[in-house]
Design an enzyme around this catalytic site. Sequence first.
Site, PDB file in Angstrom:
ATOM      1  N   ASP A  47      -2.476  10.679  -3.546  1.00 14.37           N
ATOM      2  CA  ASP A  47      -2.471   9.372  -4.363  1.00 14.37           C
ATOM      3  C   ASP A  47      -2.771   9.929  -5.576  1.00 14.37           C
ATOM      4  OD1 ASP A  47      -3.096   8.249  -1.489  1.00 14.37           O
ATOM      5  OD2 ASP A  47      -2.672   7.267  -2.668  1.00 14.37           O
ATOM      6  N   ALA A  51       3.513   5.155  -4.401  1.00 13.28           N
ATOM      7  CA  ALA A  51       4.680   5.206  -4.384  1.00 13.28           C
ATOM      8  C   ALA A  51       5.158   3.457  -4.931  1.00 13.28           C
ATOM      9  CB  ALA A  51       5.228   5.706  -3.663  1.00 13.28           C
ATOM     10  N   LYS A 101       2.153  11.337  -9.724  1.00 13.62           N
ATOM     11  CA  LYS A 101       0.748  11.420  -8.870  1.00 13.62           C
ATOM     12  C   LYS A 101       0.203  12.248  -9.065  1.00 13.62           C
ATOM     13  CE  LYS A 101       2.599   8.887  -5.178  1.00 13.62           C
ATOM     14  NZ  LYS A 101       2.293   9.935  -3.809  1.00 13.62           N
ATOM     15  N   ARG A 131       0.689  -1.065  -0.031  1.00 14.16           N
ATOM     16  CA  ARG A 131       0.161   0.348   0.000  1.00 14.16           C
ATOM     17  C   ARG A 131       0.741   1.149   0.278  1.00 14.16           C
ATOM     18  NH1 ARG A 131       1.123   1.772   4.292  1.00 14.16           N
ATOM     19  NH2 ARG A 131       0.031   4.164   3.091  1.00 14.16           N
ATOM     20  N   GLY A 132       0.121   2.554   0.059  1.00 13.64           N
ATOM     21  CA  GLY A 132       0.816   3.752  -0.198  1.00 13.64           C
ATOM     22  C   GLY A 132       1.090   3.682  -1.854  1.00 13.64           C
ATOM     23  N   CYS A 138      -2.203  10.479   7.668  1.00 17.43           N
ATOM     24  CA  CYS A 138      -1.525   9.001   6.917  1.00 17.43           C
ATOM     25  C   CYS A 138      -0.507   8.134   7.282  1.00 17.43           C
ATOM     26  CB  CYS A 138      -2.212   8.571   5.424  1.00 17.43           C
ATOM     27  SG  CYS A 138      -2.524   6.809   4.767  1.00 17.43           S
ATOM     28  N   ASN A 182      -5.846  12.506  -1.171  1.00 21.28           N
ATOM     29  CA  ASN A 182      -5.206  11.690  -0.554  1.00 21.28           C
ATOM     30  C   ASN A 182      -6.107  10.838   0.766  1.00 21.28           C
ATOM     31  OD1 ASN A 182      -2.458  11.170   0.266  1.00 21.28           O
ATOM     32  ND2 ASN A 182      -2.891  12.628   2.320  1.00 21.28           N
ATOM     33  N   LYS A 183      -5.427  10.133   1.837  1.00 15.58           N
ATOM     34  CA  LYS A 183      -6.165   9.670   2.845  1.00 15.58           C
ATOM     35  C   LYS A 183      -6.981  10.382   3.099  1.00 15.58           C
ATOM     36  CE  LYS A 183      -5.657   6.224   3.657  1.00 15.58           C
ATOM     37  NZ  LYS A 183      -6.573   5.184   3.249  1.00 15.58           N
TER      38      LYS A 183
HETATM   39  C1  RUB Z   1      -1.838   5.452   1.082  1.00 12.80           C
HETATM   40  C2  RUB Z   1      -2.329   6.904   1.325  1.00 12.80           C
HETATM   41  C3  RUB Z   1      -0.777   8.235   1.115  1.00 12.80           C
HETATM   42  C4  RUB Z   1      -0.237   8.198  -0.296  1.00 12.80           C
HETATM   43  C5  RUB Z   1       1.153   8.883  -0.530  1.00 12.80           C
HETATM   44  O1  RUB Z   1      -3.381   5.085   0.906  1.00 12.80           O
HETATM   45  O2  RUB Z   1      -3.323   7.974   1.280  1.00 12.80           O
HETATM   46  O3  RUB Z   1      -0.580   9.112   1.569  1.00 12.80           O
HETATM   47  O4  RUB Z   1      -0.347   6.863  -0.679  1.00 12.80           O
HETATM   48  O5  RUB Z   1       2.115   7.915   0.048  1.00 12.80           O
HETATM   49  P1  RUB Z   1      -3.408   3.275   1.428  1.00 12.80           P
HETATM   50  P2  RUB Z   1       2.686   7.616  -1.146  1.00 12.80           P
HETATM   51  O6  RUB Z   1      -2.504   3.025   2.739  1.00 12.80           O
HETATM   52  O7  RUB Z   1      -5.036   3.224   1.581  1.00 12.80           O
HETATM   53  O8  RUB Z   1      -2.402   2.817   0.159  1.00 12.80           O
HETATM   54  O9  RUB Z   1       3.687   8.846  -0.484  1.00 12.80           O
HETATM   55  O10 RUB Z   1       4.646   6.965   0.014  1.00 12.80           O
HETATM   56  O11 RUB Z   1       3.174   7.410  -1.908  1.00 12.80           O
END
Ligand code: RUB
Length: 319
Positions: A200, A26, A236, A23-24, A131, A210-211
């Site tokens: 996201d 990236a 993004k 998840r996340g 998040c 975003n979250k």
């Molecule tokens: C994760 C979330 C993060 C973004 C950015 O949501 O909202 O803030 O994805 O993350 P989930 P990054 O847990 O539902 O995937 O900076 O690592 O891309």
Amino acid sequence: MGTGEVSDDVVETAAEIAEMDIRGAATIARAAADALQTQAVESTATDVQTLDAELRTAARRLNATRPTAVSLPNALRYVLERAGGSDVESYRESVVTATGDLRERLESAQADLGRVGANRLRDGDTIMTHCHSTAVLSVVEAARDRGLDLSAVVKETRPREQGRITARQLRELGVPVTYIVDSAAHRYLDEVDHVCVGADSIAADGTVVNKIGTNGLAVSARERGVEVVVAAQTLKLDPATLSGHNVDIEFREETEILGPEERDDIGDIEVVNPAFDATPPRYIDAIVTEEGQFPPESIVTLMRDLYGTHPSAPWEDER
Ligand code: RUB
């Protein structure tokens, strides 16, 4: 895996993304590209058309897992647009090369945006996080590398409590952490200098998806005069929003909020679980990317330069 079928790795990666074991935004992008590479490497196809069809089926399967994180289709597009060759071996090689290039770009982009974001922080500053964002952590890491002392107020981030991951990783960077429930954010905003969140998906008008909870946090921060910084790689940016498309907001299982027994105990209620929300550009001070920082309203220029106005969706094309 039989010829023409998707590999077990693609099936597993898609399931892990859907279940949020991966998840996340990236991290999802990297995992999806890696799965395409495995598909190419393990394929038993003996002609280019079959291999190409396998790759596009794999991409469709991966792309269907989480609708909001645009880094997923952007990563799939990056690999598929560079895939090609006159025979199976050269096609396979092109996928391996494209995936490696993307992985390198992701890593260097994350480090570059970290250095840009760190320029906004001063010694002794406190940040508030929501998040878990690897991009925000890259900003903190760059600031720590410069010797800045920072502290953090970390929001729990219901319902999945990704704040715990952020808290652990900030501690590993030597940052003192105050951990709060989401509803305590407004109370602690007076004690912070910056709200730092990831993204996201970023729309052409500078809206940041975003979250869930980011929007409310940004509105509160504006009311308290605390700056809101979004750390996000250019992966993004959602080019489909240039032609009028909206970013889809993912709704997840209600059981993430209430288990069936607790729910029955309460009575006949509806439970809804939107995973993301959209923060309008007027609540955001800066979007920090590997290409520098931008006021949200000007991100459209970067989006056009990088993606053009009509992005392809190679997994949907008939070749
Ligand atoms: C994760 C979330 C993060 C973004 C950015 O949501 O909202 O803030 O994805 O993350 P989930 P990054 O847990 O539902 O995937 O900076 O690592 O891309």
